[in-house]
Design a protein around this motif. Sequence first.
Motif, mmCIF file in Angstrom:
data_model
loop_
_atom_site.group_PDB
_atom_site.id
_atom_site.type_symbol
_atom_site.label_atom_id
_atom_site.label_comp_id
_atom_site.label_asym_id
_atom_site.label_seq_id
_atom_site.Cartn_x
_atom_site.Cartn_y
_atom_site.Cartn_z
ATOM 1 N N THR A 57 0.838 -1.191 0.000
ATOM 2 C CA THR A 57 0.000 0.000 0.000
ATOM 3 C C THR A 57 0.874 1.243 0.000
ATOM 4 O O THR A 57 1.846 1.328 0.761
ATOM 5 C CB THR A 57 -0.914 0.028 1.240
ATOM 6 N N SER A 431 -9.258 -5.940 0.184
ATOM 7 C CA SER A 431 -8.607 -4.831 0.890
ATOM 8 C C SER A 431 -9.079 -3.526 0.268
ATOM 9 O O SER A 431 -9.210 -3.419 -0.950
ATOM 10 C CB SER A 431 -7.086 -4.934 0.794
ATOM 11 N N GLY A 433 -8.593 0.801 0.500
ATOM 12 C CA GLY A 433 -7.875 1.961 0.985
ATOM 13 C C GLY A 433 -8.769 3.179 1.029
ATOM 14 O O GLY A 433 -9.665 3.333 0.194
ATOM 15 N N GLY A 442 -5.227 8.513 6.340
ATOM 16 C CA GLY A 442 -5.465 7.330 5.533
ATOM 17 C C GLY A 442 -5.569 6.070 6.366
ATOM 18 O O GLY A 442 -5.087 5.999 7.499
ATOM 19 N N VAL A 444 -6.594 1.440 5.952
ATOM 20 C CA VAL A 444 -6.825 0.248 5.135
ATOM 21 C C VAL A 444 -7.760 -0.692 5.887
ATOM 22 O O VAL A 444 -7.636 -0.860 7.110
ATOM 23 C CB VAL A 444 -5.494 -0.464 4.816
ATOM 24 N N SER A 461 -9.052 -3.295 10.422
ATOM 25 C CA SER A 461 -8.775 -1.973 9.885
ATOM 26 C C SER A 461 -7.600 -1.378 10.638
ATOM 27 O O SER A 461 -7.466 -1.587 11.845
ATOM 28 C CB SER A 461 -10.006 -1.061 10.036
ATOM 29 N N GLY A 479 -3.182 4.346 1.871
ATOM 30 C CA GLY A 479 -4.328 3.733 1.234
ATOM 31 C C GLY A 479 -4.701 4.369 -0.087
ATOM 32 O O GLY A 479 -5.716 4.001 -0.704
ATOM 33 N N MET A 482 -2.842 0.682 -4.078
ATOM 34 C CA MET A 482 -2.391 -0.655 -3.698
ATOM 35 C C MET A 482 -1.860 -1.360 -4.927
ATOM 36 O O MET A 482 -2.320 -1.118 -6.047
ATOM 37 C CB MET A 482 -3.548 -1.468 -3.100
#
Length: 485
Positions: A57, A431, A433, A442, A444, A461, A479, A482
């Motif tokens: 990421t 996943s 972001g 930010g 994930v 998270s 995020g 990715m």
Amino acid sequence: MSQPHHKRSRRPVVLGSAVVAAALAGGLLLALPGGASAAGSGLADDFDGDGYRDLATGAPGAVAGGKAKAGAVVVNYGSSSGISSARRKVTSQSSSGVPGASETSDRFGTELAHGDLNDDGYGDLVVGTPLEDVPGDVDRGAVTILWGGSSGLSGGTTVSDPNASGHDRFGQSLAVGDFTGDGKADLAVGSTGKDVWVFKGGFTKSGGPAGKLRFDAQIEAGAYPDGAVQLAAGDFDDDGTDDVVVGSWAGNFVYRGASTGPTLQTEAGEGNPGALTAADFDRDGHDDLVVGSDYVSVTDQTAKGGYATVFYGGTAGVDTARSAVFSQATAGVPGTDEYHDSFGGALATGDVNGDGYPDLAVGANFETIGSANTAGNVWVLRGGASGLTATGAQSFNQGTSGVPGANESSDLFGDAVHLADHDKDGRADLSVGAAGENSDDGAVWVLRGSTGGITTTEAVSFGATSVGIGNSGEDPMFGDVMSGH
């Protein structure tokens, strides 16, 4: 694979400043339970070779080496229990062995792609830094390969720009595939120019690629966002050689791979792709191309808030006469089609329920939910014998039961999406972001795959600070991107 999504606006737990500095300078790698295997697994996204797929990421706004917006990349390593914030490594241009130096506004980690470029069984991570400056050349751009190994990513090699005076933002788009048909992973790199470069597989850590090929795309060249805004790989004609797709404001152009270099096959869809990806959704042996159109002009009546078009592959390559469009106006897709949702701004493929058919994740980071503007949302559409379908489509946001957090304005949930099996149960995990979460720090989210599709049971998270990235008054945007297919 990834995904650049250029129309984003930008936004816990606290680690001590010494820990954050160490993470960005040296690349914090916490203990890997059970240890990594001595030989690589051969998985393109398994950077430590332990048989579990890893998650990379970008945090392009992160402070690194004391420089604002220098940028960093976080790898969260897969395991039998999936992804967690604890099993990670942070890399920047201040990390040992990584070429270059962290500089203000470089934004290392703006683009990501992965593959085993030196054929040692370990996945390697390719990092694009399109805003990298050199003396006398602003925004020249840079591409760095971070090498996988038994301890994870370590060290790096610069991919030299063969035409530095002919374009800017080298590395603004990346794709990995076997574009020359020799069985080795090649790297395609785009910039603001028409020229797209294929760096041939057989990379070495000291010497770079085995060779390089240039092809000029049928696109506009000049200042950003012109040039090759997006790149994607897929074998659409099932000839054993990957084809490369160049997405631009002028259109999306498919080039058939060949030993002598890619040649134009067709144009697929309108220009300004929000994202590109490919997978064989109907398992007929030909990869299918998906083009996300997240920005919809007033003359485009397809959907108000953006859409994703799948163009099916065939013996001649991408077949533009055989396509299907999906949006929030499509029956079976949850939600309401509204202006400026940015549906299709992020795309990813993977088999979430283990039925053998790839599925498609679609992000709409500008989706408004209730009173929360640009809170963001993600959908999963199913693959099957008849191709991609909206039947059984799933929808997720921070207001979905079991998903941590809450919908807030400017979160941008769905900024990036990724599908991969991180716990080796045969089903891809989702996943997501959200670069705007927590005032552009930010975050994930990782949701597990199951026989019924994506589930929020055991959802996890984590934000920027929990993986060792501090903001120091800046906006890390963890995020934002990715590395994925």
